[in-house]
Scaffold this active site. Structure first.
Site, PDB file in Angstrom:
ATOM      1  CG  ASP A  14      -1.746   1.335   1.322  1.00 27.85           C
ATOM      2  OD1 ASP A  14      -2.285   1.569   0.123  1.00 27.85           O
ATOM      3  OD2 ASP A  14      -2.138   1.819   2.181  1.00 27.85           O
ATOM      4  CB  SER A  15       0.181   4.718  -0.656  1.00 26.58           C
ATOM      5  OG  SER A  15      -0.892   4.953   0.224  1.00 26.58           O
ATOM      6  CB  CYS A  77      -3.071   0.611  -2.507  1.00 30.27           C
ATOM      7  SG  CYS A  77      -3.049   2.585  -2.807  1.00 30.27           S
ATOM      8  CD  GLU A 156      -0.193   6.611   6.085  1.00 31.25           C
ATOM      9  OE1 GLU A 156       1.285   6.734   6.178  1.00 31.25           O
ATOM     10  OE2 GLU A 156      -0.704   5.753   5.620  1.00 31.25           O
ATOM     11  CB  CYS A 188      -9.364   4.994   0.481  1.00 32.90           C
ATOM     12  SG  CYS A 188      -7.953   5.180   1.138  1.00 32.90           S
ATOM     13  CB  THR A 189      -6.823  -0.163   1.932  1.00 35.93           C
ATOM     14  OG1 THR A 189      -5.440   0.807   1.380  1.00 35.93           O
ATOM     15  CG2 THR A 189      -7.294  -1.026   0.776  1.00 35.93           C
ATOM     16  CG  HIS A 190      -4.971   4.804   4.433  1.00 30.31           C
ATOM     17  ND1 HIS A 190      -4.630   4.494   3.272  1.00 30.31           N
ATOM     18  CD2 HIS A 190      -3.947   5.412   5.353  1.00 30.31           C
ATOM     19  CE1 HIS A 190      -3.050   4.710   3.193  1.00 30.31           C
ATOM     20  NE2 HIS A 190      -2.688   5.203   4.437  1.00 30.31           N
TER      21      HIS A 190
HETATM   22  N1  DGL Z   1      -4.697   3.479   0.764  1.00 23.36           N
HETATM   23  C1  DGL Z   1      -4.978   3.831  -0.549  1.00 23.36           C
HETATM   24  C2  DGL Z   1      -6.240   3.651  -1.192  1.00 23.36           C
HETATM   25  O1  DGL Z   1      -6.723   2.511  -0.986  1.00 23.36           O
HETATM   26  C3  DGL Z   1      -4.501   5.132  -0.910  1.00 23.36           C
HETATM   27  C4  DGL Z   1      -4.117   6.239   0.084  1.00 23.36           C
HETATM   28  C5  DGL Z   1      -3.377   7.331  -0.453  1.00 23.36           C
HETATM   29  O2  DGL Z   1      -2.444   7.233  -0.462  1.00 23.36           O
HETATM   30  O3  DGL Z   1      -3.999   8.543  -0.973  1.00 23.36           O
HETATM   31  O4  DGL Z   1      -6.586   4.153  -2.074  1.00 23.36           O
END
Ligand code: DGL
Length: 263
Positions: A14-15, A77, A156, A188-190
């Site tokens: 992931d990012s 991600c 984060e 979004c995985t976050h």
């Molecule tokens: N976690 C990521 C996603 O699922 C990206 C979040 C990001 O870096 O902007 O989109």
């Protein structure tokens, strides 16, 4: 007991820290599979970046995981999936690569109001993948897309349990509720790390929050069987973590992973 198998790790990328929401499902569902998690960290957030740049980051990360022996890679991600999945599958054609898909289909099937809110980054919402999937179910639901402004930064920095997080979520989620959305897709995985806050903002309303991570873990399991990649039943899983960012970031990554599994 089957003591033969492929004990190489599954790579998860992931990012940043958000992909741990997918790692958590893999960890729970596939207890004898080793997992190696790579959080870019140095270039996070990806959300507002040009596609070509994200593709370059994703190439570097997936290449590193494969060079380390990953037998399969999960791009945990949505933004990197939207920007790079076809490219990655073509370049690393001998390794199965699983991407994230917005859970638009289950939301479209479940909605009673006919309104579905989709939360994701600008990169994901502007990509073909979202446009194509939402167009496919346009006869069943109206999709209202919204960028989770500030969500990635909050996760984060592990500031999920702060008034600032509630404020950020309220600003984005309340307009969706006001439009009648009864399904909120976490694209979004976050964002699953903000699930409790999202549910707090939803309150008593009958609104479902959909996280695609369990479906991704099921897909990984299917592919392990399809490609004959399962680890041996007696394999003792190892969990490793890497980042392109600092040692401090690596410690935060490990702490978050540890918190998840000790819950
Ligand atoms: N976690 C990521 C996603 O699922 C990206 C979040 C990001 O870096 O902007 O989109």
């Amino acid at each position: 007991m089957n003591t033969k198998g492929n004990n190489n790790p599954i790579g998860v990328y992931d990012s940043g820290l958000g992909g741990l929401s997918v790692w958590r499902e893999l960890h729970a569902k596939l207890p004898n599979e080793s997992l190696t998690y790579l959080a870019d960290g140095a270039n996070c957030p990806y959300g507002g970046r040009p596609k070509e740049e994200i593709r370059r980051f994703a190439d570097e990360a997936v290449g590193a995981l494969i060079a380390d022996g990953a037998k399969m890679v999960v791009v945990a991600c949505n933004t990197a999936t939207a920007a790079a999945i076809d490219f990655l599958r073509e370049k690393y054609a001998n390794i199965p690569i699983v991407g994230m898909e917005p859970a638009v289909k289950p939301a479209a099937m479940a909605t009673r109001t006919g309104v579905v809110g989709v939360l994701a980054t600008a990169g994901s919402l502007g990509g073909d993948l979202f446009l194509r999937t939402s167009a496919r179910y346009a006869d069943r639901a109206r999709f209202i897309a919204a960028v989770g402004e500030g969500f990635v930064e909050i996760v984060e920095q592990s500031r999920e349990a702060t008034p600032e997080a509630v404020e950020a979520v309220r600003r984005v989620v309340e307009p969706l509720l006001a439009e009648g959305a009864d399904q909120i897709v976490l694209g979004c995985t976050h964002y699953p790390f903000l699930r409790e806050v999202i549910e707090q903002v939803i309150g008593e309303r009958e609104v479902a929050v959909i996280d695609p991570a369990p479906a991704v873990a099921r897909r990984v399991e299917q592919l392990l069987d399809q490609f004959n990649l399962r680890a041996a039943e007696n394999n003792k899983a190892q969990y490793t973590f890497q980042t392109f960012a600092s040692d401090d970031y690596l410690n935060r990554l490990k702490n978050k992973a540890f918190q998840i599994i000790s819950r």
